[in-house]
Write a protein that holds these residues in place. Structure first.
Motif, PDB file in Angstrom:
ATOM      1  N   ALA A 124       5.202   4.995   5.306  1.00 34.87           N
ATOM      2  CA  ALA A 124       5.371   4.907   6.704  1.00 34.87           C
ATOM      3  C   ALA A 124       6.762   5.316   6.719  1.00 34.87           C
ATOM      4  CB  ALA A 124       4.835   4.297   7.240  1.00 34.87           C
ATOM      5  N   SER A 161       0.608  -1.526  -0.080  1.00 33.09           N
ATOM      6  CA  SER A 161       0.105   0.183   0.087  1.00 33.09           C
ATOM      7  C   SER A 161       0.891   0.954  -0.140  1.00 33.09           C
ATOM      8  CB  SER A 161      -0.966   0.203   1.300  1.00 33.09           C
ATOM      9  OG  SER A 161      -0.141   0.709   2.530  1.00 33.09           O
ATOM     10  N   ARG A 162       0.114   2.632  -0.314  1.00 35.41           N
ATOM     11  CA  ARG A 162       0.634   3.811  -0.535  1.00 35.41           C
ATOM     12  C   ARG A 162       1.391   4.309   0.773  1.00 35.41           C
ATOM     13  NH1 ARG A 162      -1.824   8.594  -3.176  1.00 35.41           N
ATOM     14  NH2 ARG A 162      -3.591   8.670  -1.769  1.00 35.41           N
ATOM     15  N   ASP A 163       0.808   3.847   1.623  1.00 38.52           N
ATOM     16  CA  ASP A 163       0.597   3.715   2.909  1.00 38.52           C
ATOM     17  C   ASP A 163       1.986   3.418   3.590  1.00 38.52           C
ATOM     18  OD1 ASP A 163      -1.510   6.301   3.376  1.00 38.52           O
ATOM     19  OD2 ASP A 163      -2.468   5.351   4.612  1.00 38.52           O
ATOM     20  N   HIS A 164       2.077   2.232   3.094  1.00 39.16           N
ATOM     21  CA  HIS A 164       3.711   1.788   3.446  1.00 39.16           C
ATOM     22  C   HIS A 164       5.113   2.082   3.025  1.00 39.16           C
ATOM     23  CE1 HIS A 164       4.661  -1.965   5.694  1.00 39.16           C
ATOM     24  NE2 HIS A 164       5.332  -1.930   5.133  1.00 39.16           N
TER      25      HIS A 164
END
Lengths: 238, 241
Positions: free
Chosen positions: A137, A131-134
């Motif tokens: 992060a 995921s893009r959030d990974h």
């Protein structure tokens, strides 16, 4: 003189044929392993380049993948072997053509570069499964892009794509048989050589089949061990 | 600490953020709420430069985020960020998740990074989970590891993007307690959340966003009991049962 075919399985081990096959196996293993080392490192690099923020780098990556995966491997092999040296100009061309074992080097490089285009696509699939959030992060803790790929994204993506990589690893051994067309003395070449010397092609090609099967099963087993050792806890294993 | 001036952002032709202006002072906790797609998460990602914006300016501690000369990697170590889905690195244990950035981005020796990580795991209440992989932790525990992973860089600001939305109800409190502790300890925080109890307890300002705009703001939850904007009222009626 009867017309019935008489089996002679001895051609698989009798002197000098047994030695032919052993030599062939050794060359097949070398082609596969060295080719795979090239394919994996180049493939992961190109897969990473294809999602980089820099447009021109992405273009180079895309061009590489499309050229190498859309031309039949045998045509690529012929191209590098017969036309490749001409790309270096007349003086160098002569020197390249006189390299001893040129066909072996060409076969290894061609196998590596062709398979790299396929590994690159699997790597890209692995990246887009994250995921893009990974990515965010990792970046939000202050890691640079290279650090993020090196420590977070690539180790994660490679674990996701172990099953398709196993298939590519198997395929490189099978594709190495095509190297016989430029005179590389690998397993398939040797089984034909035994056939031409003994007229026992049925036995020699059966031998080649069993050799490839055994090699493949070893690869599957090794990749299975690798997969279970690197398995991400919580992900579905086999 | 954070100044946002007339900031707008587009995805192609679509404007996701429209003339956002906001100031957050040191030690303040600002809660951002609003329906999904209103630009809340995008706003956070612009503040630490994860996504670019096309108009206006954002200053973090006096540094312009959009200035090409700004070292964004360094800036991001000053701003911790916590995500809805935790985003722990699944192939690393809790303590490895926490020590990665100090060891790589700040070249801290392993020993020192691990000592600091243990201290933080103690603070978020799960020192016994240091060597567990994320998959073996509950959602609430994972989110607390994620908070520790941000805090280890000793940020001046913490941003939370719906930190409790993916949690089971009984785990929400353990995460909110950590956040309340941070806020009361003087951390500057921006929190995207619909936890109005949290907002009531610690927020200095509450912002309501819709369609990329800040359409209502107040310093107290009671402000929202008589909202000026009908859109705010409609939204609050849905979340405050």
């Amino acid at each position: 003189m009867g017309l019935a075919y008489e089996f002679d399985w001895g051609v698989l081990w009798r002197n000098p044929y047994g030695m032919y096959l052993l030599q062939g196996i050794w060359v097949t293993i070398k082609l596969g392993l060295i080719g795979w080392a090239i394919a994996l490192s180049l493939g992961v690099l190109i897969g990473t380049v294809r999602i980089s923020p820099w447009r021109w780098l992405r273009l180079i990556g895309t061009a590489y993948v499309e050229i190498f995966r859309n031309i039949p491997f045998m045509v690529q092999l012929f191209f590098w072997y017969y036309a490749g040296p001409m790309l270096f100009g007349e003086a160098l061309q002569y020197r390249i053509n006189s390299i001893i074992g040129l066909n072996y080097y060409v076969a290894i490089i061609a196998l590596g570069m062709y398979t790299a285009s396929r590994v690159a696509e699997h790597t890209r699939a692995g990246f887009s499964a994250i995921s893009r959030d990974h990515y965010y992060a990792a970046l939000s803790t202050g890691l640079t892009h290279p650090q993020m790929y090196r420590h977070v994204i690539i180790p994660y993506a490679l674990r996701i794509i172990i099953p398709p990589l196993t298939t590519e690893f198997l395929t490189i051994f099978k594709n190495s048989s095509i190297a016989m067309t430029i005179g590389v003395l690998e397993t398939t070449f040797m089984s034909y050589k035994i056939d031409s010397e003994t007229f026992h092609g049925l036995e020699s090609t059966t031998g080649a089949c069993l050799i490839y099967l055994a090699l493949g099963l070893v690869v599957v087993r090794l990749m299975g061990i690798l997969e279970s050792r690197l398995k991400i806890p919580g992900m579905i294993g086999r | 600490m954070i100044q946002i001036k007339d900031m707008s952002k587009w995805y192609g032709d679509f404007q996701v953020l429209k003339d956002i202006t906001e100031e957050i002072k040191q030690g303040q906790t600002v809660v951002v709420c609003g329906p999904s797609g209103s630009g809340k998460s995008t706003l956070l990602r612009c503040i630490n430069g994860l996504e670019p914006f096309q108009k206006g300016e954002i200053f973090v501690d006096g540094v312009s985020v959009s200035d090409p000369a700004t070292n964004l990697y360094k800036l991001r170590t000053e701003i911790g960020m916590v995500f809805q889905r935790f985003e722990l690195y699944p192939h690393m244990t809790a303590i490895q998740n926490i020590t990665l950035a100090p060891m790589k981005a700040r070249s801290k020796p392993r020993k020192e990074a691990e000592a600091k990580a243990m201290e933080l795991l103690q603070r978020v209440g799960i020192p016994d989970k240091a060597h567990e992989y994320p998959a073996n932790l509950s959602g609430g525990q994972q989110q607390r590891v994620a908070i520790a992973r941000s805090l280890v860089m000793e940020p001046k600001i913490m941003m939370f993007d719906e930190p409790t939305s993916a949690l089971d109800p009984e785990m929400i409190k353990e995460v909110l307690d950590v956040m309340i502790g941070l806020s009361k300890g003087g951390m500057t925080m921006i929190v995207v959340t619909h936890e109005m109890g949290f907002a009531r307890e610690v927020s200095d300002e509450i912002i309501f966003m819709d369609e990329g705009m800040i359409i209502e703001r107040g310093t107290d939850i009671s402000f929202f009991q008589k909202p000026k904007n009908p859109r705010t009222k409609e939204f609050l009626d849905k979340i405050l049962i």
